[in-house]
Design a protein around this motif. Structure first.
Motif, PDB file in Angstrom:
ATOM      1  N   HIS A 102       0.605  -0.946   0.191  1.00  0.00           N
ATOM      2  CA  HIS A 102      -0.165   0.128  -0.082  1.00  0.00           C
ATOM      3  C   HIS A 102       0.925   1.363   0.063  1.00  0.00           C
ATOM      4  N   PRO A 103       0.675   1.900  -0.666  1.00  0.00           N
ATOM      5  CA  PRO A 103       0.035   2.366  -1.639  1.00  0.00           C
ATOM      6  C   PRO A 103      -0.136   1.572  -2.746  1.00  0.00           C
ATOM      7  N   GLN A 104       1.333   0.418  -3.455  1.00  0.00           N
ATOM      8  CA  GLN A 104       1.606  -0.154  -4.394  1.00  0.00           C
ATOM      9  C   GLN A 104       2.557  -1.068  -3.764  1.00  0.00           C
ATOM     10  N   ALA A 105       2.987  -2.593  -4.540  1.00  0.00           N
ATOM     11  CA  ALA A 105       3.607  -3.094  -4.117  1.00  0.00           C
ATOM     12  C   ALA A 105       5.728  -2.813  -4.516  1.00  0.00           C
ATOM     13  N   GLU A 106       6.089  -2.433  -3.903  1.00  0.00           N
ATOM     14  CA  GLU A 106       7.243  -2.191  -3.237  1.00  0.00           C
ATOM     15  C   GLU A 106       8.544  -3.118  -3.189  1.00  0.00           C
ATOM     16  N   LEU A 107       9.039  -3.704  -4.371  1.00  0.00           N
ATOM     17  CA  LEU A 107      10.894  -4.433  -4.226  1.00  0.00           C
ATOM     18  C   LEU A 107      11.679  -3.491  -3.562  1.00  0.00           C
ATOM     19  N   GLY A 108      12.151  -3.764  -2.321  1.00  0.00           N
ATOM     20  CA  GLY A 108      13.434  -3.665  -1.852  1.00  0.00           C
ATOM     21  C   GLY A 108      14.407  -4.861  -1.519  1.00  0.00           C
ATOM     22  N   TYR A 109      15.667  -4.106  -1.332  1.00  0.00           N
ATOM     23  CA  TYR A 109      16.679  -5.590  -0.476  1.00  0.00           C
ATOM     24  C   TYR A 109      17.717  -4.840  -0.840  1.00  0.00           C
TER      25      TYR A 109
END
Length: 193
Positions: A102-109
């Motif tokens: 939320h509000p959108q799918a967010e990638l992290g690494y």
């Protein structure tokens, strides 16, 4: 808020991945026993300067609070955060995951700096993204015509991360300022996988 997460094309959670295996890595769900490895990574300024936090963890309790977000997820914080393990050593060398929907799918690494420059980030994220797009989705039949997006961002000065995201198919779509730093917003369309 909950209705937004149930849109056609959104992944259905909880969804438990057992592990993803590549030629040199194993990606598996994070667990409490990973804390010492992550504390080592999160107390390195060269790693943390590229995170939203921008500073190292002060103590192991701070790292534990961070990892607990992924061990005890809620609907806005999906259980799809994986430890990256180097096969040859059995050591955790980083993590990859979608840390919010939320509000959108967010990638992290993040990756231990001793493992930078040998292609581990590319290998791990390629495998992760393949699994991400294979997840069961809400209204799968209706979602076939819907383009789903995965988002990421990187500091403008972090050229290595920006190049990696673009190599994986992400495109730059916006620029914004956060705490005085210029951040590049990136997005990846599901149809690319």
């Amino acid at each position: 808020m909950m209705a937004e997460n149930n849109q056609p094309g959104r992944p259905i959670f909880p969804y438990q991945v057992k592990q993803i295996v590549t030629s040199r890595l194993i990606l598996r769900p994070m667990c409490d026993e990973d804390i010492d490895y992550f504390h080592d990574i999160r107390t390195r300024p060269e790693v943390m300067k590229w995170t939203h936090k921008r500073k190292i963890d002060n103590d192991i309790q701070e790292t534990k609070s961070w990892i607990n977000r992924f061990l005890r997820p809620d609907r806005s914080n999906p259980p799809f955060h994986l430890s990256i393990i180097e096969k040859t050593t059995g050591h955790i060398i980083g993590m990859a995951g979608v840390y919010t929907l939320h509000p959108q799918a967010e990638l992290g690494y993040m990756l231990h700096p001793d493992k930078w420059g040998v292609g581990y980030a590319t290998e791990a994220l390629t495998a992760f993204l393949q699994k991400w797009w294979e997840l069961p989705r809400y209204n799968q039949d209706k979602a076939s015509n819907i383009e789903d997006w995965l988002f990421a961002d990187a500091h403008k000065e972090n050229g290595v991360s920006l190049r990696l995201m673009e190599k994986l198919g992400f495109e730059r779509y916006t620029v914004f300022v956060e705490d005085g730093d210029e951040i590049i917003g990136l997005r990846l369309r599901s149809s690319l996988y």
